[in-house]
Motif scaffolding. Structure first.
Motif, PDB file in Angstrom:
ATOM      1  N   GLY A  71       0.816  -1.209   0.000  1.00 10.13           N
ATOM      2  CA  GLY A  71       0.000   0.000   0.000  1.00 10.13           C
ATOM      3  C   GLY A  71       0.852   1.262   0.000  1.00 10.13           C
ATOM      4  N   PRO A  72       0.204   2.408  -0.283  1.00 12.80           N
ATOM      5  CA  PRO A  72       0.927   3.661  -0.506  1.00 12.80           C
ATOM      6  C   PRO A  72       1.661   4.219   0.715  1.00 12.80           C
ATOM      7  N   LEU A  73       1.300   3.812   1.912  1.00 10.56           N
ATOM      8  CA  LEU A  73       1.975   4.326   3.109  1.00 10.56           C
ATOM      9  C   LEU A  73       3.238   3.537   3.464  1.00 10.56           C
ATOM     10  N   ARG A  74       3.491   2.490   2.724  1.00 10.60           N
ATOM     11  CA  ARG A  74       4.660   1.655   2.994  1.00 10.60           C
ATOM     12  C   ARG A  74       5.634   1.777   1.829  1.00 10.60           C
ATOM     13  N   PRO A  75       6.914   1.608   2.050  1.00 10.15           N
ATOM     14  CA  PRO A  75       7.525   1.247   3.323  1.00 10.15           C
ATOM     15  C   PRO A  75       7.631   2.439   4.274  1.00 10.15           C
ATOM     16  N   VAL A  76       7.780   2.139   5.542  1.00 11.50           N
ATOM     17  CA  VAL A  76       8.027   3.157   6.553  1.00 11.50           C
ATOM     18  C   VAL A  76       9.504   3.557   6.478  1.00 11.50           C
ATOM     19  N   VAL A  77      10.353   2.564   6.246  1.00 12.39           N
ATOM     20  CA  VAL A  77      11.807   2.763   6.175  1.00 12.39           C
ATOM     21  C   VAL A  77      12.237   2.619   4.715  1.00 12.39           C
ATOM     22  N   ASN A  78      13.005   3.577   4.187  1.00 11.39           N
ATOM     23  CA  ASN A  78      13.371   3.538   2.771  1.00 11.39           C
ATOM     24  C   ASN A  78      14.370   2.414   2.450  1.00 11.39           C
ATOM     25  N   GLU A  79      14.482   2.108   1.153  1.00  9.04           N
ATOM     26  CA  GLU A  79      15.280   0.947   0.717  1.00  9.04           C
ATOM     27  C   GLU A  79      16.754   1.067   1.080  1.00  9.04           C
ATOM     28  N   TYR A  80      17.310   2.264   1.030  1.00 10.50           N
ATOM     29  CA  TYR A  80      18.720   2.426   1.406  1.00 10.50           C
ATOM     30  C   TYR A  80      18.917   2.050   2.870  1.00 10.50           C
TER      31      TYR A  80
END
Length: 162
Positions: A71-80
């Protein structure tokens, strides 16, 4: 480049690294996931996955891929940040970001000896399982720690801060 950044590989680097490990007689385990907010369930699962072989390669969903799945609110933590965190775990030997709907292409490129997912999957529903089995490898599931999920953790945080 930091120690953790050096474990985050491009596909071509990962293919060469996995082949080198396999030539050295090491069994390579592959798993994948979003690993958005890391919790005990993730740590337990990844430790058990690594124990099945000599090396653990983690396919990590990109931010765009996580948003499509969760969903649009995820991820909370970015991929880097997720990549660095996963690479910091001693039992993970390599991290590769992937954007495709499933890690099938990544699995076919890497040719791991063992493919692993949690027991919320069956061998029949694990992406890449047919390829690994036809290539002489194994596909296994690992019992998940009950009561731990990123979605439940997010809900708990939301309830506490309304």
């Amino acid at each position: 480049m930091s120690q953790t950044e050096s474990k985050i590989l491009r596909l071509d680097e990962a293919v060469n690294q996995v082949a080198d490990w396999q030539r050295a007689g090491q069994k390579v385990v592959f798993t994948n996931g979003c690993f958005d907010i890391v919790h005990l369930g993730h740590i337990d699962y990844l430790e058990k996955a690594r124990a099945l072989g000599d090396r653990l390669v983690l396919g990590l969903n990109t931010d765009a891929s996580v948003s499509r799945l969760k969903g649009p609110l995820r991820p909370v933590v970015n991929e880097y940040a997720r990549g660095r965190l996963m690479a910091a775990l001693s039992f993970i030997d390599a991290v590769i970001l992937f954007d495709e709907p499933t890690p099938s292409e990544l699995i076919e490129a890497l040719k791991p000896d063992i493919l692993v997912k949690g027991d919320d999957y069956t061998v029949e529903t694990i992406a890449g399982a047919d390829f690994v089995l036809s290539n002489g490898g194994e596909v296994k599931t690992i019992a998940l720690v009950k009561g731990y999920s990123t979605t439940a953790l997010i809900e708990k945080i939301k309830q506490g801060y309304q």
